[in-house]
Design a protein around this motif. Structure first.
Motif, PDB file in Angstrom:
ATOM      1  N   GLU A   1      40.977 -27.412   4.655  1.00 37.81           N
ATOM      2  CA  GLU A   1      40.832 -26.483   5.771  1.00 37.81           C
ATOM      3  C   GLU A   1      41.505 -26.728   6.768  1.00 37.81           C
ATOM      4  O   GLU A   1      41.421 -26.167   7.735  1.00 37.81           O
ATOM      5  N   ALA A   2      42.579 -27.620   6.785  1.00 31.35           N
ATOM      6  CA  ALA A   2      43.289 -28.007   7.886  1.00 31.35           C
ATOM      7  C   ALA A   2      44.046 -26.729   8.308  1.00 31.35           C
ATOM      8  O   ALA A   2      44.665 -26.074   7.678  1.00 31.35           O
ATOM      9  N   ASP A   3      44.241 -26.706   9.844  1.00 38.67           N
ATOM     10  CA  ASP A   3      44.857 -25.380  10.225  1.00 38.67           C
ATOM     11  C   ASP A   3      46.218 -26.101  10.699  1.00 38.67           C
ATOM     12  O   ASP A   3      46.598 -26.331  11.943  1.00 38.67           O
ATOM     13  N   ILE A   4      47.052 -26.051   9.756  1.00 41.17           N
ATOM     14  CA  ILE A   4      48.466 -26.333  10.055  1.00 41.17           C
ATOM     15  C   ILE A   4      49.260 -25.481  10.885  1.00 41.17           C
ATOM     16  O   ILE A   4      49.860 -26.200  11.795  1.00 41.17           O
ATOM     17  N   GLU A   5      48.948 -24.344  10.918  1.00 42.41           N
ATOM     18  CA  GLU A   5      49.690 -23.353  11.924  1.00 42.41           C
ATOM     19  C   GLU A   5      49.580 -23.710  13.439  1.00 42.41           C
ATOM     20  O   GLU A   5      50.336 -23.420  14.314  1.00 42.41           O
ATOM     21  N   ASN A   6      48.238 -24.422  13.727  1.00 39.35           N
ATOM     22  CA  ASN A   6      47.789 -24.444  14.779  1.00 39.35           C
ATOM     23  C   ASN A   6      47.821 -25.911  15.209  1.00 39.35           C
ATOM     24  O   ASN A   6      47.321 -26.753  16.202  1.00 39.35           O
ATOM     25  N   GLY A   7      48.598 -26.775  14.283  1.00 40.64           N
ATOM     26  CA  GLY A   7      48.818 -28.439  14.713  1.00 40.64           C
ATOM     27  C   GLY A   7      48.206 -29.459  14.186  1.00 40.64           C
ATOM     28  O   GLY A   7      48.248 -30.401  14.297  1.00 40.64           O
ATOM     29  N   ASP A   8      46.994 -28.869  13.174  1.00 39.84           N
ATOM     30  CA  ASP A   8      46.497 -29.804  12.278  1.00 39.84           C
ATOM     31  C   ASP A   8      47.656 -30.542  11.403  1.00 39.84           C
ATOM     32  O   ASP A   8      48.436 -29.785  10.851  1.00 39.84           O
ATOM     33  N   CYS A   9      47.439 -31.851  11.117  1.00 42.65           N
ATOM     34  CA  CYS A   9      48.352 -32.677  10.318  1.00 42.65           C
ATOM     35  C   CYS A   9      47.789 -32.932   9.086  1.00 42.65           C
ATOM     36  O   CYS A   9      46.672 -33.755   9.027  1.00 42.65           O
ATOM     37  N   VAL A  10      48.351 -32.633   7.903  1.00 43.73           N
ATOM     38  CA  VAL A  10      48.125 -33.246   6.579  1.00 43.73           C
ATOM     39  C   VAL A  10      49.236 -34.314   6.170  1.00 43.73           C
ATOM     40  O   VAL A  10      50.357 -33.549   5.828  1.00 43.73           O
ATOM     41  N   ASP A  11      49.090 -35.342   6.125  1.00 42.16           N
ATOM     42  CA  ASP A  11      50.414 -36.387   5.959  1.00 42.16           C
ATOM     43  C   ASP A  11      50.447 -36.811   4.645  1.00 42.16           C
ATOM     44  O   ASP A  11      49.576 -36.996   4.059  1.00 42.16           O
ATOM     45  N   LEU A  12      51.594 -37.237   4.325  1.00 38.08           N
ATOM     46  CA  LEU A  12      51.984 -37.930   3.185  1.00 38.08           C
ATOM     47  C   LEU A  12      52.394 -39.410   3.267  1.00 38.08           C
ATOM     48  O   LEU A  12      53.506 -39.652   4.142  1.00 38.08           O
ATOM     49  N   THR A  13      51.516 -40.412   2.864  1.00 37.61           N
ATOM     50  CA  THR A  13      52.028 -41.757   3.394  1.00 37.61           C
ATOM     51  C   THR A  13      52.363 -42.643   2.149  1.00 37.61           C
ATOM     52  O   THR A  13      51.375 -42.342   1.147  1.00 37.61           O
ATOM     53  N   PHE A  14      53.015 -43.457   2.212  1.00 36.34           N
ATOM     54  CA  PHE A  14      53.493 -44.397   1.030  1.00 36.34           C
ATOM     55  C   PHE A  14      53.184 -45.801   1.549  1.00 36.34           C
ATOM     56  O   PHE A  14      53.654 -46.076   2.669  1.00 36.34           O
ATOM     57  N   MET A  15      52.054 -46.482   0.858  1.00 37.05           N
ATOM     58  CA  MET A  15      51.830 -47.889   1.118  1.00 37.05           C
ATOM     59  C   MET A  15      52.216 -48.879   0.043  1.00 37.05           C
ATOM     60  O   MET A  15      51.628 -48.512  -1.188  1.00 37.05           O
TER      61      MET A  15
END
Length: 113
Positions: free
Chosen positions: A84-98
């Motif tokens: 449901e993230a609103d990417i166009e309005n600044g929500d961030c869905v990140d890809l992280t490597f640990m």
């Protein structure tokens, strides 16, 4: 030719509200690096690609039925927020490597689907 993965690679892709985290041991990160090097060197018109889990899953897991898988997926509570993230309005869905310890991978892989 696409490089082969180490039998010791371990990776767990965890989907959570804030994004996707790839929890890996050193062998998995080395294998991912080798896959990316191979992709970088390939002709772009050939559209080569790497399926992370398929490439890193070992034969014991893929063909022998070993569980938990050495390359698998888990979902954190609240993961539905990610879609449901609103990417166009600044929500961030990140890809992280640990890089994590075997003990942490053991714990994460208990929750695989």
């Amino acid at each position: 030719m696409q490089p082969a993965a180490s039998q010791k690679s371990r990776i767990c892709l965890n989907f959570a509200a804030e994004g996707l985290t790839a929890y890996c041991n050193r062998e998995a990160l080395i294998d991912l690096r080798n896959q990316l090097d191979w992709l970088i060197s390939s002709p772009p018109e050939d559209s080569y690609h790497c399926h992370t889990l398929l490439t890193l899953e070992n034969d014991e897991s893929r063909f022998g039925g070993k569980r938990p898988r050495n390359a698998g997926v888990s979902f954190s509570q609240g993961v539905e927020v990610m879609q449901e993230a609103d990417i166009e309005n600044g929500d961030c869905v990140d890809l992280t490597f640990m890089i994590v310890s075997d003990a942490m991978l053991d714990d994460l892989q208990k929750h695989q689907r």
